[in-house]
Design an enzyme around this catalytic site. Structure first.
Site, PDB file in Angstrom:
ATOM      1  N   ASP A  10     -78.326 -76.164 -62.552  1.00 10.91           N
ATOM      2  CA  ASP A  10     -78.548 -74.780 -62.076  1.00 10.91           C
ATOM      3  C   ASP A  10     -77.813 -73.803 -62.995  1.00 10.91           C
ATOM      4  O   ASP A  10     -78.357 -72.814 -63.475  1.00 10.91           O
ATOM      5  CB  ASP A  10     -77.955 -74.594 -60.674  1.00 10.91           C
ATOM      6  N   ASP A  67     -85.343 -67.389 -60.605  1.00  9.55           N
ATOM      7  CA  ASP A  67     -84.673 -68.562 -60.032  1.00  9.55           C
ATOM      8  C   ASP A  67     -84.674 -69.586 -61.156  1.00  9.55           C
ATOM      9  O   ASP A  67     -85.692 -70.231 -61.402  1.00  9.55           O
ATOM     10  CB  ASP A  67     -85.429 -69.073 -58.798  1.00  9.55           C
ATOM     11  N   LEU A  77     -83.585 -72.557 -61.717  1.00  6.34           N
ATOM     12  CA  LEU A  77     -83.973 -73.947 -61.475  1.00  6.34           C
ATOM     13  C   LEU A  77     -84.118 -74.163 -59.978  1.00  6.34           C
ATOM     14  O   LEU A  77     -83.167 -74.476 -59.264  1.00  6.34           O
ATOM     15  CB  LEU A  77     -82.921 -74.900 -62.066  1.00  6.34           C
ATOM     16  N   ASP A  78     -85.364 -73.952 -59.487  1.00  9.66           N
ATOM     17  CA  ASP A  78     -85.593 -74.090 -58.047  1.00  9.66           C
ATOM     18  C   ASP A  78     -85.814 -75.564 -57.696  1.00  9.66           C
ATOM     19  O   ASP A  78     -86.477 -76.297 -58.419  1.00  9.66           O
ATOM     20  CB  ASP A  78     -86.815 -73.276 -57.640  1.00  9.66           C
ATOM     21  N   GLU A 128     -88.211 -65.722 -55.855  1.00 10.89           N
ATOM     22  CA  GLU A 128     -89.064 -66.882 -55.539  1.00 10.89           C
ATOM     23  C   GLU A 128     -90.431 -66.405 -55.033  1.00 10.89           C
ATOM     24  O   GLU A 128     -91.468 -66.683 -55.633  1.00 10.89           O
ATOM     25  CB  GLU A 128     -88.381 -67.781 -54.490  1.00 10.89           C
ATOM     26  N   GLU A 133     -80.742 -66.052 -58.873  1.00  9.48           N
ATOM     27  CA  GLU A 133     -80.227 -66.719 -57.671  1.00  9.48           C
ATOM     28  C   GLU A 133     -78.789 -67.160 -57.883  1.00  9.48           C
ATOM     29  O   GLU A 133     -78.012 -67.270 -56.942  1.00  9.48           O
ATOM     30  CB  GLU A 133     -81.085 -67.933 -57.314  1.00  9.48           C
ATOM     31  N   GLU A 134     -78.427 -67.423 -59.152  1.00  7.59           N
ATOM     32  CA  GLU A 134     -77.117 -68.024 -59.426  1.00  7.59           C
ATOM     33  C   GLU A 134     -75.992 -67.014 -59.540  1.00  7.59           C
ATOM     34  O   GLU A 134     -74.832 -67.398 -59.713  1.00  7.59           O
ATOM     35  CB  GLU A 134     -77.198 -68.880 -60.706  1.00  7.59           C
ATOM     36  N   ASP A 186     -75.472 -71.698 -51.557  1.00  6.54           N
ATOM     37  CA  ASP A 186     -76.103 -72.986 -51.888  1.00  6.54           C
ATOM     38  C   ASP A 186     -75.232 -73.743 -52.893  1.00  6.54           C
ATOM     39  O   ASP A 186     -74.697 -73.132 -53.835  1.00  6.54           O
ATOM     40  CB  ASP A 186     -77.487 -72.753 -52.549  1.00  6.54           C
TER      41      ASP A 186
END
Ligand code: P6P
Length: 327
Positions: free
Chosen positions: A76, A118, A120-121, A277, A99-100, A70
């Site tokens: 993020d 996560d 910053l979703d 998430e 996630e990062e 992504d």
């Protein structure tokens, strides 16, 4: 929580609320207080950066990609740094799954908790000033503190969570969390730098008339998802899809509704991530009286095999999720 205790507690600060309800956390309350304090602290910094992103060139993409491929937004990466630093300084976390980052990050080896986050979703919405969120899960490590982190510490199923929640950076910034004894929502007062209880003992309506799904992908939905969409339309339900999971989830938690991100041609295993998430929101949903599945199985029962594995996700009012699974 009985009504009188609820009435007395509205407006109470987060730290005081945790102390007043410490009997509900199965481990030492000081540990939970510290973990939630770390997360709340980082969220206050992210709140400040999100609310001024347009003015200090924090919006937009970095030109890099995360582990999932992504595109990373500047915020993020900043948010990931903020949460990782706060949890590292707090000392209670031994590892963080994000996630990062491709793999988990080792924090304090003596720490007893693993965090999946996560940071910053929905961050692609930053440039257009749409609400975004942070989603977090808290697990108790399986191995003894002081020893190396093991796979059994990291790949725990959602039912093993000891706490979970989200921060919604919306018209107001809210922290909503559960420790397995109901769900409580706190609203951030920036002038005081504190979260105050504003939504005690949150309950998701058992039935609802709002459905959240990206219908632009409808041609690749399964027959059952198509049939459920038609069921909603035949009853003139309301379509509301913000493109920001935390915002859609929070509205459906308050008003009743269902959020669906099913398997699609682009994402045959679903788009959303189990570990940072879906598990957290599934825990919150169930604790508020709702339901969360992958279309067949309870989300919290799915045994993870990969940090970044995806899953189809149906979450919301129990009767809506059950209907969506039965058509
Ligand atoms: P689509 C944001 O990227 C996100 O993870 C969720 O917040 C949101 O609900 C969904 O993906 C949007 O995905 O494919 O509809 O743009």
């Amino acid at each position: 929580m009985e009504q009188s205790r609820i009435a007395q507690s509205i407006g109470i600060a987060l730290d005081r609320f945790i102390k007043n309800n410490q009997d509900q956390f199965q481990y030492a309350s000081g540990e939970l207080s510290q973990l939630l304090r770390d997360i709340a602290l980082a969220s206050k910094v992210v709140h400040r950066e999100v609310t001024k992103a347009g003015l200090v060139d924090l919006s937009g993409s970095l030109g890099s990609h995360n582990s999932a491929g992504d595109q990373q937004q500047k915020l993020d990466v900043l948010a990931n740094i903020r949460f990782t630093r706060a949890l590292a300084k707090g000392g209670e976390a031994c590892a963080i799954i994000s996630e990062e980052t491709e793999s988990y990050a080792d924090l304090n080896n003596d720490g007893k908790y693993v965090i999946a986050i996560d940071p910053l979703d929905g961050s692609s919405n930053i440039d257009v000033n749409v609400s975004i969120g942070t989603i977090f899960s808290i697990y108790r490590r399986k191995s003894e503190p002081g020893n190396p982190i093991t796979a059994s510490d990291i790949l725990q199923k959602g039912s093993e969570q000891v706490a979970a929640g989200y921060i919604l950076y919306g018209s107001s910034t809210m922290l909503v969390y559960t420790t397995g004894h109901g769900v409580n929502g706190f609203t951030y007062e920036p002038t005081l730098g504190e979260y105050f209880l504003s939504h005690p003992d949150m309950k998701m309506p058992v039935e609802g008339k709002i459905y959240s799904i990206n219908e632009g992908l409808a041609n690749s939905f399964s027959g059952s998802v198509q049939a459920y969409l038609q069921y909603c339309k035949d009853r003139n339900y309301t379509a509301r899809y913000i493109g920001s999971l935390v915002a859609d989830f929070h509205r459906n938690l308050l008003k009743g509704g269902i959020y669906i991100y099913p398997a699609t041609a682009k994402d045959p295993g679903g788009k959303l991530r189990l570990m940072y998430e879906c598990n957290a929101l599934a825990f919150v949903a169930e604790q508020a009286g709702g339901k969360a599945t992958d279309g067949k199985n309870r989300i919290l029962d799915i045994i993870p095999v990969d940090l970044h594995q995806r899953t189809p996700f149906l979450v919301g009012s129990t009767m809506m999720v059950e209907k969506a699974m039965s058509v």
